[in-house]
Design an enzyme around this catalytic site. Sequence first.
Site, PDB file in Angstrom:
ATOM      1  N   LYS A   1      -4.597  -6.016   2.211  1.00  0.00           N
ATOM      2  CA  LYS A   1      -4.956  -6.560   1.314  1.00  0.00           C
ATOM      3  C   LYS A   1      -5.468  -8.342   2.053  1.00  0.00           C
ATOM      4  CE  LYS A   1      -3.163  -9.118  -1.116  1.00  0.00           C
ATOM      5  NZ  LYS A   1      -2.574 -10.597  -1.273  1.00  0.00           N
TER       6      LYS A   1
ATOM      7  N   ARG B   1      -2.518 -12.805 -10.419  1.00  0.00           N
ATOM      8  CA  ARG B   1      -1.753 -12.352  -9.984  1.00  0.00           C
ATOM      9  C   ARG B   1      -0.957 -11.799 -11.145  1.00  0.00           C
ATOM     10  NH1 ARG B   1      -0.297 -13.242  -4.054  1.00  0.00           N
ATOM     11  NH2 ARG B   1       1.169 -11.821  -3.386  1.00  0.00           N
TER      12      ARG B   1
ATOM     13  N   ARG C   1       6.848  -4.433  10.548  1.00  0.00           N
ATOM     14  CA  ARG C   1       6.636  -6.155  10.530  1.00  0.00           C
ATOM     15  C   ARG C   1       7.612  -7.033  11.088  1.00  0.00           C
ATOM     16  NH1 ARG C   1       1.880  -8.318   6.662  1.00  0.00           N
ATOM     17  NH2 ARG C   1       3.350  -9.302   5.904  1.00  0.00           N
TER      18      ARG C   1
ATOM     19  N   ARG D   1      10.272 -11.570  11.221  1.00  0.00           N
ATOM     20  CA  ARG D   1      10.642 -12.190  10.694  1.00  0.00           C
ATOM     21  C   ARG D   1      12.010 -11.661   9.785  1.00  0.00           C
ATOM     22  NH1 ARG D   1       5.347 -12.004   6.890  1.00  0.00           N
ATOM     23  NH2 ARG D   1       3.650 -12.485   8.883  1.00  0.00           N
TER      24      ARG D   1
ATOM     25  N   ARG E   1      10.017  -7.384  -3.584  1.00  0.00           N
ATOM     26  CA  ARG E   1       8.109  -8.090  -3.891  1.00  0.00           C
ATOM     27  C   ARG E   1       7.098  -7.001  -4.161  1.00  0.00           C
ATOM     28  NH1 ARG E   1       7.339  -9.562   2.130  1.00  0.00           N
ATOM     29  NH2 ARG E   1       8.220 -11.666   2.079  1.00  0.00           N
TER      30      ARG E   1
HETATM   31  P1  AMP Z   1       0.587 -13.416  -0.149  1.00  0.00           P
HETATM   32  O1  AMP Z   1       0.117 -14.176   0.617  1.00  0.00           O
HETATM   33  O2  AMP Z   1      -0.859 -12.966  -1.200  1.00  0.00           O
HETATM   34  O3  AMP Z   1       1.855 -12.119   0.336  1.00  0.00           O
HETATM   35  O4  AMP Z   1       1.375 -14.447  -0.926  1.00  0.00           O
HETATM   36  C1  AMP Z   1       2.618 -15.081  -0.666  1.00  0.00           C
HETATM   37  C2  AMP Z   1       3.752 -15.497  -1.850  1.00  0.00           C
HETATM   38  O5  AMP Z   1       2.613 -16.440  -2.054  1.00  0.00           O
HETATM   39  C3  AMP Z   1       3.669 -14.024  -2.639  1.00  0.00           C
HETATM   40  O6  AMP Z   1       4.563 -13.609  -2.753  1.00  0.00           O
HETATM   41  C4  AMP Z   1       3.976 -15.660  -4.009  1.00  0.00           C
HETATM   42  O7  AMP Z   1       4.878 -15.979  -3.498  1.00  0.00           O
HETATM   43  C5  AMP Z   1       3.124 -16.688  -3.434  1.00  0.00           C
HETATM   44  N1  AMP Z   1       1.594 -16.209  -4.252  1.00  0.00           N
HETATM   45  C6  AMP Z   1       0.303 -16.659  -3.353  1.00  0.00           C
HETATM   46  N2  AMP Z   1      -0.644 -16.314  -4.663  1.00  0.00           N
HETATM   47  C7  AMP Z   1      -0.127 -15.956  -5.832  1.00  0.00           C
HETATM   48  C8  AMP Z   1      -0.591 -16.365  -7.589  1.00  0.00           C
HETATM   49  N3  AMP Z   1      -1.912 -15.939  -7.644  1.00  0.00           N
HETATM   50  N4  AMP Z   1      -0.032 -16.687  -8.204  1.00  0.00           N
HETATM   51  C9  AMP Z   1       2.009 -16.844  -8.097  1.00  0.00           C
HETATM   52  N5  AMP Z   1       2.131 -16.686  -6.627  1.00  0.00           N
HETATM   53  C10 AMP Z   1       1.590 -16.702  -5.675  1.00  0.00           C
END
Ligand code: AMP
Length: 188
Positions: free
Chosen positions: A14, A89, A128, A134, A145
Amino acid sequence: MTRIVLMGPPGAGKGTQAVKVAERLGVPHISTGAIFRANMAAGTELGSAAERYMQAGEYVPDKLTNAMVTERLSQPDAAGGFILDGYPRTVAQVSELDRILSGLGTRLDRVVEITADVEELVGRLLNRALEQGRADDTEEVIRRRMAVYAQQTEPLVRIYEGRGMLVQVDGMGSMEEVTDRVLAALES
Ligand code: AMP
């Protein structure tokens, strides 16, 4: 057609696709995860509030996230369109996004969901984690997740489908293939 939300499970590509599509459409790529990570790196109050949720694979509370997105979407560069990556989300964030955009005198055009097989994604993310060292991306956190996505974010797909805004794109294949599919879906 430039006010776009890009959705998809962790590991589906994404973020990469959001960058590519934003470049091709000439609109900013707005990633809530990236904004949180930048705040963590800069040691801001928002960053330290978000950190423990992110490290556990949980969502950051809506109150913090919504305030951040309101601020970002109000910036002049987002006036002509944007690719939102990682927001909304939760069901509550869907309503909040509607409210933010109507306050700005606009609304969403399209929602793209990148789809992929969960077991394939777990495998990709574990690879990854190994390649990039990581250590905190354990199988347990990765599966957590995926579960959080299924419980909290999949329902949003149905909401946008009901509004006739949803397009689904197969996320399997090369990066270029998937980008072309997303762009084609946005034109249809
Ligand atoms: P991402 O890089 O989009 O995978 O986001 C990494 C982490 O940021 C997620 O696992 C959440 O902990 C937090 N996060 C990102 N976007 C949101 C959102 N819209 N609502 C709540 N937590 C978010």
